[in-house]
Write an enzyme that holds these catalytic residues in place. Structure first.
Site, mmCIF file in Angstrom:
data_model
loop_
_atom_site.group_PDB
_atom_site.id
_atom_site.type_symbol
_atom_site.label_atom_id
_atom_site.label_comp_id
_atom_site.label_asym_id
_atom_site.label_seq_id
_atom_site.Cartn_x
_atom_site.Cartn_y
_atom_site.Cartn_z
ATOM 1 C CB SER A 70 -0.822 -0.014 1.196
ATOM 2 O OG SER A 70 -0.120 -0.294 2.539
ATOM 3 C CE LYS A 138 -0.181 -8.432 3.525
ATOM 4 N NZ LYS A 138 -0.751 -8.299 2.333
ATOM 5 C CD GLU A 207 -7.326 -5.485 1.746
ATOM 6 O OE1 GLU A 207 -6.353 -6.069 1.842
ATOM 7 O OE2 GLU A 207 -7.712 -4.082 1.459
HETATM 8 O O1 KIV Z 1 -0.319 -3.513 1.623
HETATM 9 C C1 KIV Z 1 -1.158 -3.355 2.944
HETATM 10 O O2 KIV Z 1 -0.979 -2.226 3.332
HETATM 11 C C2 KIV Z 1 -1.980 -4.408 3.034
HETATM 12 C C3 KIV Z 1 -2.821 -4.273 4.224
HETATM 13 C C4 KIV Z 1 -3.917 -3.436 3.718
HETATM 14 C C5 KIV Z 1 -3.253 -5.706 4.643
HETATM 15 O O3 KIV Z 1 -1.853 -5.505 2.539
#
Ligand code: KIV
Length: 292
Positions: A70, A138, A207
Site C-alpha cells: 500500500s 506476505k 481483507e
Molecule cells: O499493503 C497493505 O497495506 C496491506 C494491508 C492493507 C493488509 O496488504
C-alpha cells in the site's frame, strides 16, 4: 524532525542491515501460538509502516508491523499496488526494520515477484529477507499460491497469506468492493484460506470480506486470521497507518480515524509559512552566533 541534526547517528550502509541477525521480541512462532484451541485471547495488533521513524513510533504498541505494498498509494501517490517493485519493498522494509525493536516485521511481496513459479518466489522472498532483516513475507492469493507457500516455508521463509479482497488482483476483480457476497465467492475465500493454512502459512490477512465469512474463517482456521474490513471477531486487526492517522480526506468505511493529522499538518504548514513571510521565524534562538 530535522535531517541536519548535528548529533544524528550515521545511517547503516544500504544492503547491510545492522539488525538482520538481531533476535526480535516477537517471532513467527509467538504469533502462531497466540491462537490456541481455536481462539486468540487478546487480539493481535498490526499496523502498516513504511519508514524508520514511523516504525519507532508504532513498534511499542504493535505485535506486527506490515511493510505493505500500500506504500504505492500512501507514499508514492500511485493509483494501485501493481507498479510496486522489489527494490521499493526492500528499501522501505530495511528502514522499518531499523526502526522496530519489538514487533515482528512482515514485508509484502510485490505484484509480479512471486506468481510465476515457486523458485521465482523463493528468489524474491530470500532477497527481501536478506536486504531488510524482516521476519516474514506476505503474499496475496489462495489455493493457487499454496504450492508456492509450501515451497517457501520448507526453505525457511515464513509466509503470511492474504485472501478476500486482494488489491494486486484489482484488474481481475474489477475494483475494491467487498468480497464473499455470493455463495461461490464465500466458498472460494474459505477454500483459499484453508489451502494456505495447509501449505504452512503462519497467519492470514482477511481483507474486505463480508462479516459472516470472516467469522467462519476465523473459527475454522487454527492459525491467526488478521482482519481488515472484515470482523471484530478476527484474531487480530490491521489498518493502513496513514488511514487511521487521518492523513487522507477519504477513507473506506471500515477505517476509524484515531487522529486527524492532515488537519494538524495543514495548520503547522500554514503557521510556518506565515512566520517565514512575516519574518518572525527564524528568531534569535534559532540562529548560530560567533560567540556562545
Ligand atoms: O499493503 C497493505 O497495506 C496491506 C494491508 C492493507 C493488509 O496488504
Amino acid at each position: 524532525m530535522s535531517t541536519h541534526h548535528e548529533s544524528a547517528p550515521p545511517l547503516p550502509e544500504p544492503d547491510t542491515p545492522s539488525q538482520a541477525s538481531r533476535t526480535r521480541a516477537t517471532t513467527v512462532p509467538l504469533i502462531r501460538q497466540r491462537k490456541r484451541e481455536g481462539r486468540t485471547e487478546t487480539p493481535i495488533v498490526m499496523l502498516t509502516a513504511y519508514t524508520a521513524r514511523q516504525a519507532e513510533l508504532l513498534d511499542p504498541h504493535c505485535d506486527m508491523l506490515l511493510v505493505g505494498d500500500s506504500l504505492a498509494q500512501v507514499i508514492y501517490g500511485l493509483p494501485s499496488t501493481i507498479p510496486v517493485t522489489l527494490e521499493m519493498m526492500a528499501a522501505h522494509g530495511a528502514a522499518v526494520v531499523r526502526g522496530a525493536r519489538h514487533a515482528l516485521v512482515v514485508v509484502d511481496m510485490p505484484f509480479g515477484s512471486y506468481e510465476g513459479a515457486p523458485q521465482q518466489a523463493f528468489a524474491s522472498a530470500a532477497s527481501l529477507l536478506k536486504q531488510t532483516g524482516a521476519g516474514a513475507v506476505k503474499l496475496e492469493g489462495g489455493a493457487a499460491m499454496a504450492d508456492t507457500v509450501a515451497f517457501l516455508v520448507a526453505r525457511g521463509i515464513p509466509v503470511m497469506g492474504h485472501v478476500g479482497l486482494t488489491p494486486q488482483a484489482v484488474n481481475v476483480l474489477g475494483g475494491y468492493g467487498a468480497r464473499g457476497k455470493s455463495d461461490a465467492e464465500a466458498e472460494k475465500i474459505l477454500a483459499d484460506a484453508t489451502a494456505l493454512e495447509a501449505a504452512g502459512a503462519f497467519s492470514v490477512v482477511c481483507e474486505g470480506v463480508v462479516e459472516p465469512i470472516a467469522v467462519t474463517l476465523t473459527d475454522r482456521l487454527a492459525i491467526p486470521v488478521i482482519g481488515i474490513g472484515a470482523s471484530n471477531h478476527c484474531d487480530g486487526q490491521v489498518l493502513v497507518t496513514d488511514d487511521m492517522l487521518g492523513m487522507f480526506d477519504r477513507v473506506p468505511r471500515f477505517v476509524e480515524r484515531f487522529a486527524n493529522l492532515a488537519e494538524e499538518v495543514g495548520t503547522a504548514a500554514r503557521t510556518y509559512a506565515a512566520a517565514v513571510r512575516n519574518r518572525s521565524f527564524p528568531s534569535a534562538g534559532h540562529v548560530y552566533r560567533t560567540t556562545a
